[in-house]
Design a protein around this motif. Structure first.
Motif, PDB file in Angstrom:
ATOM      1  N   PHE A 151      -9.308  19.599 -42.096  1.00 28.27           N
ATOM      2  CA  PHE A 151      -9.284  20.570 -40.994  1.00 28.27           C
ATOM      3  C   PHE A 151      -8.012  21.422 -40.990  1.00 28.27           C
ATOM      4  O   PHE A 151      -7.761  22.156 -40.036  1.00 28.27           O
ATOM      5  N   ASP A 152      -7.195  21.306 -42.012  1.00 33.00           N
ATOM      6  CA  ASP A 152      -5.940  22.065 -42.064  1.00 33.00           C
ATOM      7  C   ASP A 152      -6.195  23.545 -42.337  1.00 33.00           C
ATOM      8  O   ASP A 152      -7.153  23.919 -43.026  1.00 33.00           O
ATOM      9  N   ASP A 153      -5.341  24.350 -41.782  1.00 34.08           N
ATOM     10  CA  ASP A 153      -5.329  25.772 -42.102  1.00 34.08           C
ATOM     11  C   ASP A 153      -4.174  26.005 -43.069  1.00 34.08           C
ATOM     12  O   ASP A 153      -3.007  26.048 -42.674  1.00 34.08           O
ATOM     13  N   TYR A 154      -4.505  26.113 -44.349  1.00 34.69           N
ATOM     14  CA  TYR A 154      -3.478  26.191 -45.373  1.00 34.69           C
ATOM     15  C   TYR A 154      -2.767  27.541 -45.410  1.00 34.69           C
ATOM     16  O   TYR A 154      -1.871  27.751 -46.236  1.00 34.69           O
ATOM     17  N   ARG A 155      -3.154  28.456 -44.517  1.00 36.62           N
ATOM     18  CA  ARG A 155      -2.413  29.711 -44.395  1.00 36.62           C
ATOM     19  C   ARG A 155      -1.149  29.530 -43.571  1.00 36.62           C
ATOM     20  O   ARG A 155      -0.275  30.395 -43.555  1.00 36.62           O
ATOM     21  N   GLN A 156      -1.052  28.386 -42.864  1.00 33.89           N
ATOM     22  CA  GLN A 156       0.134  28.083 -42.083  1.00 33.89           C
ATOM     23  C   GLN A 156       1.121  27.278 -42.933  1.00 33.89           C
ATOM     24  O   GLN A 156       0.758  26.720 -43.970  1.00 33.89           O
ATOM     25  N   ASP A 157       2.362  27.197 -42.454  1.00 35.24           N
ATOM     26  CA  ASP A 157       3.357  26.420 -43.195  1.00 35.24           C
ATOM     27  C   ASP A 157       3.101  24.929 -43.027  1.00 35.24           C
ATOM     28  O   ASP A 157       2.381  24.496 -42.118  1.00 35.24           O
ATOM     29  N   ALA A 158       3.689  24.122 -43.890  1.00 35.34           N
ATOM     30  CA  ALA A 158       3.432  22.677 -43.923  1.00 35.34           C
ATOM     31  C   ALA A 158       3.819  21.981 -42.624  1.00 35.34           C
ATOM     32  O   ALA A 158       3.120  21.071 -42.160  1.00 35.34           O
ATOM     33  N   THR A 159       4.930  22.408 -42.003  1.00 38.35           N
ATOM     34  CA  THR A 159       5.386  21.769 -40.765  1.00 38.35           C
ATOM     35  C   THR A 159       4.365  21.950 -39.645  1.00 38.35           C
ATOM     36  O   THR A 159       4.034  21.003 -38.919  1.00 38.35           O
ATOM     37  N   THR A 160       3.835  23.163 -39.497  1.00 37.10           N
ATOM     38  CA  THR A 160       2.830  23.431 -38.465  1.00 37.10           C
ATOM     39  C   THR A 160       1.545  22.657 -38.743  1.00 37.10           C
ATOM     40  O   THR A 160       0.936  22.089 -37.831  1.00 37.10           O
ATOM     41  N   ARG A 161       1.154  22.628 -40.005  1.00 36.50           N
ATOM     42  CA  ARG A 161      -0.073  21.903 -40.355  1.00 36.50           C
ATOM     43  C   ARG A 161       0.056  20.411 -40.063  1.00 36.50           C
ATOM     44  O   ARG A 161      -0.865  19.784 -39.546  1.00 36.50           O
ATOM     45  N   MET A 162       1.207  19.817 -40.372  1.00 38.04           N
ATOM     46  CA  MET A 162       1.414  18.390 -40.116  1.00 38.04           C
ATOM     47  C   MET A 162       1.441  18.093 -38.624  1.00 38.04           C
ATOM     48  O   MET A 162       0.928  17.058 -38.174  1.00 38.04           O
ATOM     49  N   ALA A 163       2.006  19.010 -37.843  1.00 38.99           N
ATOM     50  CA  ALA A 163       2.041  18.816 -36.388  1.00 38.99           C
ATOM     51  C   ALA A 163       0.635  18.856 -35.803  1.00 38.99           C
ATOM     52  O   ALA A 163       0.263  18.025 -34.956  1.00 38.99           O
ATOM     53  N   MET A 164      -0.177  19.836 -36.237  1.00 38.38           N
ATOM     54  CA  MET A 164      -1.563  19.923 -35.775  1.00 38.38           C
ATOM     55  C   MET A 164      -2.382  18.718 -36.235  1.00 38.38           C
ATOM     56  O   MET A 164      -3.212  18.187 -35.500  1.00 38.38           O
ATOM     57  N   ARG A 165      -2.121  18.291 -37.488  1.00 37.24           N
ATOM     58  CA  ARG A 165      -2.840  17.121 -38.002  1.00 37.24           C
ATOM     59  C   ARG A 165      -2.526  15.877 -37.165  1.00 37.24           C
ATOM     60  O   ARG A 165      -3.430  15.095 -36.835  1.00 37.24           O
ATOM     61  N   LYS A 166      -1.271  15.695 -36.822  1.00 33.08           N
ATOM     62  CA  LYS A 166      -0.860  14.544 -36.016  1.00 33.08           C
ATOM     63  C   LYS A 166      -1.504  14.590 -34.637  1.00 33.08           C
ATOM     64  O   LYS A 166      -1.944  13.566 -34.104  1.00 33.08           O
ATOM     65  N   GLN A 167      -1.573  15.778 -34.058  1.00 31.31           N
ATOM     66  CA  GLN A 167      -2.181  15.931 -32.732  1.00 31.31           C
ATOM     67  C   GLN A 167      -3.660  15.572 -32.760  1.00 31.31           C
ATOM     68  O   GLN A 167      -4.161  14.860 -31.883  1.00 31.31           O
ATOM     69  N   TRP A 168      -4.382  16.060 -33.769  1.00 26.17           N
ATOM     70  CA  TRP A 168      -5.814  15.744 -33.904  1.00 26.17           C
ATOM     71  C   TRP A 168      -6.023  14.250 -34.121  1.00 26.17           C
ATOM     72  O   TRP A 168      -6.937  13.641 -33.552  1.00 26.17           O
ATOM     73  N   GLN A 169      -5.185  13.657 -34.966  1.00 27.54           N
ATOM     74  CA  GLN A 169      -5.322  12.227 -35.246  1.00 27.54           C
ATOM     75  C   GLN A 169      -5.121  11.394 -33.987  1.00 27.54           C
ATOM     76  O   GLN A 169      -5.871  10.442 -33.732  1.00 27.54           O
ATOM     77  N   THR A 170      -4.122  11.742 -33.191  1.00 26.32           N
ATOM     78  CA  THR A 170      -3.837  10.985 -31.965  1.00 26.32           C
ATOM     79  C   THR A 170      -4.998  11.076 -30.991  1.00 26.32           C
ATOM     80  O   THR A 170      -5.436  10.064 -30.429  1.00 26.32           O
ATOM     81  N   ARG A 171      -5.510  12.287 -30.786  1.00 26.08           N
ATOM     82  CA  ARG A 171      -6.629  12.458 -29.847  1.00 26.08           C
ATOM     83  C   ARG A 171      -7.871  11.717 -30.313  1.00 26.08           C
ATOM     84  O   ARG A 171      -8.536  11.022 -29.527  1.00 26.08           O
ATOM     85  N   ALA A 172      -8.210  11.844 -31.601  1.00 28.99           N
ATOM     86  CA  ALA A 172      -9.411  11.191 -32.123  1.00 28.99           C
ATOM     87  C   ALA A 172      -9.267   9.675 -32.079  1.00 28.99           C
ATOM     88  O   ALA A 172     -10.223   8.957 -31.747  1.00 28.99           O
TER      89      ALA A 172
END
Length: 293
Positions: A151-172
Motif C-alpha cells: 500500500f506504499d506510495d513510492y512517489r513519497q520519500d522513505a520516511t513518510t512511507r514508513m510513517a504511513m506504513r506504521k500507522q496502517w499497521q497499528t490500526r489494522a
C-alpha cells in the motif's frame, strides 16, 4: 504511476517468497466459507416459520404483550384511545405482511421445513465467533500486506512511507485484536452453555441409567455409554478452558488493554504467556490422533 504500481507488486512478491506469514493470507477466506456453510440462514428461516401463523396477530394481544414488556400498567385496548387502536391494528397488519415473506425467503429449498439439529443459540454464538475470526484474519492480512509495502506510495520519500506504513499497521492490528476478542467472548459464552447443558442433561441421564440398570449386561452397556459421554465432556471442557484463556490473552493486547485501563497496568507477562500456552496445548491435544483401541 506505472513504476509505483510495479514497485508495490515487486515488494509483495519478495514478502510472499520470504515471509513465514504468507500462508495466512487465505485464512480470512476459510472463515468466510465456514460461516456460509453453517446453515445459519436456513435455521433462521425455520425458526421464523415456526412463529409465523396463517392469520395476522391480534392487535389486542400485541398491545398487552408490549405493555407488560416495557413496564406499562395493565392497560387494555378498550381503555385506550380509538386512534391508538387503529394504529396498533395497522402496525400488526404491516408487521405480518413483512414477517411472512421474510420467513419464506430465508427458508431456501426444503431445508427449513426440517427442524435443525443445532440449537439456535449455539448457531448464533458460533456465527459471531467466526465473524470475529474473519475480522481478525482480515486485519492480520492487512498488516502483512502493509509490511510488504503493497500500500506504499513510492512517489513519497522513505520516511513518510514508513510513517504511513506504521500507522496502517497499528490500526489494522488493534482492529484485528478487537475482532478476535469479540469472537473469543462469543466462544466463551457458547462453550460454557454447551458444557453445562451436556453435563446437566446427557451425563446426568446416563448416570441414572447406570444406577437403575437391572442386570449386568444392561449396566455394562450403560457404563460404556457413560464413558464415551465423559470423553466428549472432557473435550467440551477443553474448549471452555481455551475460550477462557483466549479472552484473558486478547483482553491484554494493544487496542483493548482491559487490565491496564482497569488496574493501571497490564496483566502480568507470566500469566499472559501461561494462558497462551494452555490455549495452544488444547488445540494440539484436540488435533492429536487418537490411539487405536
Amino acid at each position: 504511476a506505472g513504476t509505483n504500481q510495479a514497485q508495490r507488486f515487486n515488494a509483495l512478491k519478495v514478502s510472499l517468497t520470504n515471509s513465514r506469514k504468507a500462508y495466512r493470507l487465505g485464512r480470512s477466506l476459510i472463515e468466510f466459507h465456514r460461516l456460509r456453510s453453517m446453515g445459519l440462514i436456513e435455521t433462521l428461516g425455520w425458526h421464523l416459520q415456526q412463529h409465523a401463523g396463517d392469520e395476522p396477530p391480534n392487535p389486542k394481544t400485541l398491545f398487552r404483550r408490549a405493555s407488560s414488556n416495557i413496564g406499562w400498567g395493565p392497560v387494555t385496548l378498550e381503555e385506550s384511545q380509538p386512534s391508538k387502536r387503529r394504529l396498533l391494528r395497522s402496525l400488526s397488519s404491516v408487521a405480518y405482511r413483512m414477517y411472512r415473506p421474510m420467513a419464506s425467503t430465508l427458508s431456501v429449498s426444503g431445508e427449513a421445513s426440517k427442524e435443525p439439529s443445532t440449537p439456535m443459540w449455539k448457531l448464533v454464538g458460533s456465527a459471531i465467533k467466526m465473524l470475529g475470526l474473519f475480522g481478525f484474519w482480515t486485519g492480520d492480512n492487512i498488516v502483512f500486506l502493509t509490511q510488504s509495502g503493497m500500500f506504499d506510495d513510492y512517489r513519497q520519500d522513505a520516511t513518510t512511507r514508513m510513517a504511513m506504513r506504521k500507522q496502517w499497521q497499528t490500526r489494522a492490528s488493534e482492529t484485528a485484536n478487537r475482532c478476535y476478542l469479540a469472537g473469543a467472548v462469543a466462544g466463551l459464552v457458547t462453550s460454557l452453555r454447551s458444557y453445562l447443558s451436556y453435563r446437566n442433561n446427557t451425563i446426568r441421564a446416563l448416570k441414572q441409567q447406570v444406577d437403575q440398570a437391572e442386570d449386568e449386561d444392561e449396566k455394562q452397556v450403560a457404563t460404556e455409554s457413560l464413558e464415551n459421554a465423559e470423553a466428549k465432556q472432557f473435550v467440551l471442557f477443553l474448549a471452555l478452558a481455551k475460550s477462557c484463556c483466549d479472552v484473558l490473552v486478547f483482553s491484554n493486547n494493544p487496542g483493548i488493554d482491559f487490565w491496564k485501563k482497569r488496574t493501571g497496568r497490564k496483566m502480568h507477562e507470566g500469566l499472559h504467556c501461561l494462558c497462551g500456552l494452555i490455549s495452544a496445548t488444547t488445540v494440539i491435544y484436540n488435533n492429536f490422533p487418537n490411539a487405536n483401541k
